[in-house]
Design a protein around this motif. Structure first.
Motif, short mmCIF file in Angstrom:
data_model
loop_
_atom_site.label_atom_id
_atom_site.label_comp_id
_atom_site.label_asym_id
_atom_site.label_seq_id
_atom_site.Cartn_x
_atom_site.Cartn_y
_atom_site.Cartn_z
N GLY A 112 0.78 -1.24 0.00
CA GLY A 112 0.00 0.00 0.00
C GLY A 112 0.82 1.29 0.00
N ARG A 113 2.12 1.19 -0.24
CA ARG A 113 3.00 2.37 -0.26
C ARG A 113 2.86 3.23 1.00
N SER A 114 2.56 4.52 0.85
CA SER A 114 2.62 5.39 2.03
C SER A 114 1.40 5.23 2.94
N ASN A 117 -4.55 10.47 -11.61
CA ASN A 117 -4.68 9.28 -10.78
C ASN A 117 -3.37 8.75 -10.17
N ASN A 118 -2.31 8.72 -10.95
CA ASN A 118 -1.00 8.32 -10.43
C ASN A 118 0.08 8.82 -11.40
N ASN A 119 1.32 8.56 -11.10
CA ASN A 119 2.37 9.10 -11.97
C ASN A 119 2.38 8.42 -13.34
N ALA A 120 1.98 7.15 -13.38
CA ALA A 120 1.88 6.48 -14.69
C ALA A 120 0.88 7.22 -15.57
N SER A 121 -0.24 7.66 -15.00
CA SER A 121 -1.22 8.44 -15.76
C SER A 121 -0.63 9.76 -16.22
N GLU A 181 12.19 0.04 -16.56
CA GLU A 181 10.98 -0.66 -16.10
C GLU A 181 10.83 -0.35 -14.63
N ILE A 182 9.66 0.14 -14.24
CA ILE A 182 9.47 0.59 -12.86
C ILE A 182 9.04 -0.55 -11.95
N GLY A 183 8.43 -1.56 -12.51
CA GLY A 183 7.85 -2.62 -11.68
C GLY A 183 6.39 -2.74 -12.06
N ALA A 233 13.77 10.43 -17.75
CA ALA A 233 13.08 9.60 -16.75
C ALA A 233 14.07 9.27 -15.64
N HIS A 234 13.62 9.42 -14.43
CA HIS A 234 14.47 9.08 -13.30
C HIS A 234 14.72 7.58 -13.30
N GLN A 235 15.97 7.18 -13.03
CA GLN A 235 16.27 5.74 -13.05
C GLN A 235 15.64 5.01 -11.87
N SER A 236 15.21 5.77 -10.89
CA SER A 236 14.39 5.24 -9.78
C SER A 236 14.93 4.03 -9.05
N ASN A 237 14.79 2.86 -9.67
CA ASN A 237 15.02 1.64 -8.91
C ASN A 237 16.37 0.97 -9.17
N TYR A 265 10.41 16.03 -17.39
CA TYR A 265 11.17 15.20 -16.46
C TYR A 265 10.21 14.34 -15.64
N ASP A 266 10.24 13.03 -15.88
CA ASP A 266 9.49 12.09 -15.03
C ASP A 266 10.40 11.77 -13.85
N LEU A 267 10.07 12.41 -12.73
CA LEU A 267 10.92 12.32 -11.54
C LEU A 267 10.72 11.04 -10.74
N GLY A 268 9.68 10.30 -11.06
CA GLY A 268 9.40 9.08 -10.29
C GLY A 268 8.96 9.43 -8.88
N SER A 269 9.87 9.19 -7.95
CA SER A 269 9.51 9.34 -6.55
C SER A 269 9.53 10.79 -6.08
N PHE A 294 5.64 13.60 -10.68
CA PHE A 294 6.14 12.62 -9.70
C PHE A 294 4.97 11.98 -8.96
N SER A 295 5.25 10.88 -8.26
CA SER A 295 4.21 10.14 -7.54
C SER A 295 3.91 10.79 -6.20
N GLY A 296 2.65 10.80 -5.81
CA GLY A 296 2.28 11.35 -4.51
C GLY A 296 2.54 10.40 -3.36
N ASP A 297 2.62 9.10 -3.64
CA ASP A 297 2.66 8.14 -2.53
C ASP A 297 3.99 7.41 -2.39
N LYS A 298 5.03 7.90 -3.07
CA LYS A 298 6.36 7.32 -2.81
C LYS A 298 7.02 8.19 -1.73
N LEU A 299 8.21 8.74 -2.01
CA LEU A 299 8.89 9.52 -0.97
C LEU A 299 8.06 10.69 -0.47
C1 LIG Z 1 7.12 4.90 -9.86
C2 LIG Z 1 7.42 5.54 -11.15
C3 LIG Z 1 6.42 5.73 -12.11
C4 LIG Z 1 5.01 5.25 -11.90
O1 LIG Z 1 4.42 5.92 -10.84
P1 LIG Z 1 3.10 5.35 -10.16
O2 LIG Z 1 2.87 6.29 -9.04
O3 LIG Z 1 3.41 3.96 -9.73
O4 LIG Z 1 2.03 5.39 -11.19
C5 LIG Z 1 6.75 6.34 -13.30
N1 LIG Z 1 8.01 6.75 -13.54
C6 LIG Z 1 9.01 6.58 -12.65
C7 LIG Z 1 10.40 7.04 -13.00
C8 LIG Z 1 8.75 5.97 -11.41
O5 LIG Z 1 9.74 5.79 -10.52
#
Ligand SMILES: *Cc1c(COP(=O)(O)O)cnc(C)c1O
Length: 474
Positions: A98-100, A153-157, A181-183, A227-231, A259-263, A298-303
């Protein structure tokens, strides 16, 4: 074996559906679901009898226990599967869990909004319709500066909406090192394809130079994406181009930089509070906003520690184009998301980090965690019998959720062993019987203090007491 005739005789003993429906055990059950279950159970029994699969005494027993069998089946079908767990894994942001986490106080703050009518799209001054995006815009601007914001809805959107709005049937230039690939199978190249964009890869896996971007620009180019390399992290012979340089290039060439910052790393939002970890080299949200790209998300429910939401920021004329895309309607956020986000933003502005549990957990210092672990160790030793042994262990926790993959969050926890039950069995019993998620290291079942919330220790003690009394149970 009995004969066909005997079988037919036995079938007569099977009760009618209506008779079972009125059984005392089923008083509080949903009747239509129950009826289906009863019919199915009776049909199964009939089939078995006709196949001569049961002896007369087995049939007797089955019939006698039928109401209870059906009730157990009913209870399994109707029980909630979305339920709380204890996260003792030490991974703070776990998409699967459930993330945050939301603070209790935030839930209390938003309850009146959700259990009443509210101003979601209503302006009380004017007495007319307004936009649902206004509630958080001012707070986001207060936190990050004069940008225009939009929520989806989320960062993917967010990624999808931005690419589809500005680069449909056009080329998106991106470094080969960022085709991540984010997962959960979210892959940047696949999202580009489904948004109708043509992928223009530049550079190599480990190195991309500014001239790689420049050389790839052509009349079909619409957007340069970073795109942030994130993981994952790359070390060694690597080079990536800074978003500021990409921003300048795009300005010169009339393209959009995104810039897709991811977290979205948040240290600077903490206003000088204790650091969330040592050795983090990436720019924080605030730094990025000092020199912002034309668009970022960026995502609201990561960092960030808020609700599931995609936060988009950018130049007003670009965000207005996103707002005009009819797709936005399909990605729009609801009052639940907006109210949690509003409360989270207020918590940031008031340095109220206790109300942002993700940040609170990430910023717990090793010394505090060691103290918590020592206290917990004493409680465990005095409450659980000596079939269990407990050891205080230094640990590394992770931020998780595709954020800060290379950062060690020094932590402390308890290593648990049992005299008879092996670590793997203990881990699975804690998980299956008590919804407690642990991890195994060096034959210890580990409870990391960093991710334990109020009340979790009591649940762990209770589970261990229970297991120490029923060691054979599984
Ligand atoms: C997590 C992430 C996403 C997807 O974000 P969600 O909140 O899972 O939809 C997209 N891009 C990057 C770089 C991410 O780290």
């Amino acid at each position: 074996m009995h004969t066909q005739k005997q079988s037919i005789e036995q079938l007569k003993n099977i009760p009618k559906v209506d008779f079972l429906l009125s059984h005392e055990l089923f008083r509080d059950c949903n009747k239509s679901l129950l009826k289906n279950l009863i019919s199915k159970n009776l049909q199964d029994l009939r089939t078995k009898i006709m196949q001569n699969a049961l002896s007369p005494s087995q049939i007797q027993n089955t019939l006698a226990s039928l109401p209870q069998t059906i009730k157990t089946h009913y209870d399994t079908l109707t029980s909630a599967t979305l339920k709380p767990v204890v996260n003792a894994s030490g991974v703070v942001i776990q998409t699967n869990l459930g993330r945050s986490v939301f603070a209790q106080k935030i839930i209390e703050e938003i309850t009146p909004i959700l259990t009443r009518y509210n101003t979601l799209e209503y302006d009380l001054q004017k007495g007319s319709r307004s936009s649902r995006y206004t509630h958080t815009n001012t707070l986001l601007q207060a936190l990050f500066g004069a940008q225009e914001f939009l929520l989806v809805n989320n960062n993917a959107s967010a990624v999808f909406l931005i690419l589809q709005t500005f680069a449909k049937d056009m080329e998106v230039i991106i470094s080969r090192g960022e085709l991540v690939e984010i997962g959960g199978e979210f892959r940047i190249p696949e999202v580009m394809k489904s948004a109708g964009c043509i992928l223009r890869e530049v550079g190599s896996t480990n190195k991309t130079h500014l001239h790689d971007y420049i050389e790839s620009i052509n009349p079909k180019s619409a957007l340069i994406m970073k795109a942030h390399q994130s993981n994952f992290t790359q070390i060694g012979f690597v080079k990536a181009v800074d978003i500021k340089e990409i921003n300048a290039l795009c300005k010169e060439k009339g393209l959009i930089d995104y810039y897709d910052l991811g977290s979205g790393y948040v240290q600077d939002l903490l206003n000088g509070e204790k650091p969330i970890a040592k050795g983090i080299k990436e720019p924080s949200l605030k730094e990025i906003f000092q020199n912002p790209p034309s668009l970022l998300s960026f995502s609201g429910d990561k960092l960030f520690g808020g609700p599931q939401v995609g936060i988009i920021a950018g130049k007003k004329e670009l965000v207005d184009k996103l707002k005009a895309n009819h797709l936005l309607r399909a990605l729009r956020v609801d009052k639940l998301t907006l109210s949690v986000l509003q409360a989270t933003l207020q918590a940031y502005l008031h340095n109220d980090y206790a109300n942002i549990p993700t940040l609170h957990m990430l910023s717990l210092q090793p010394s505090e965690l060691k103290e918590h672990a020592q206290e917990f160790l004493t409680t465990l030793q005095s409450n659980i019998n000596n079939t269990f042994s407990f050891t205080l262990l230094p640990l590394d926790s992770l931020s998780g959720g595709g954020s800060l993959p290379n950062i060690r969050f020094e932590s402390f926890g308890i290593g648990i062993r049992h005299k008879i039950i092996c670590a793997m069995d203990l881990e699975s019993r804690l998980r299956q019987e008590f919804s407690i998620i642990t991890r195994i290291e060096k034959n210890y079942v580990i409870c990391d203090m960093r991710t334990l919330l109020d009340g979790d220790k009591e649940l762990i003690i209770n589970a261990l007491q229970n297991i120490s009394q029923n060691p054979e149970d599984s």
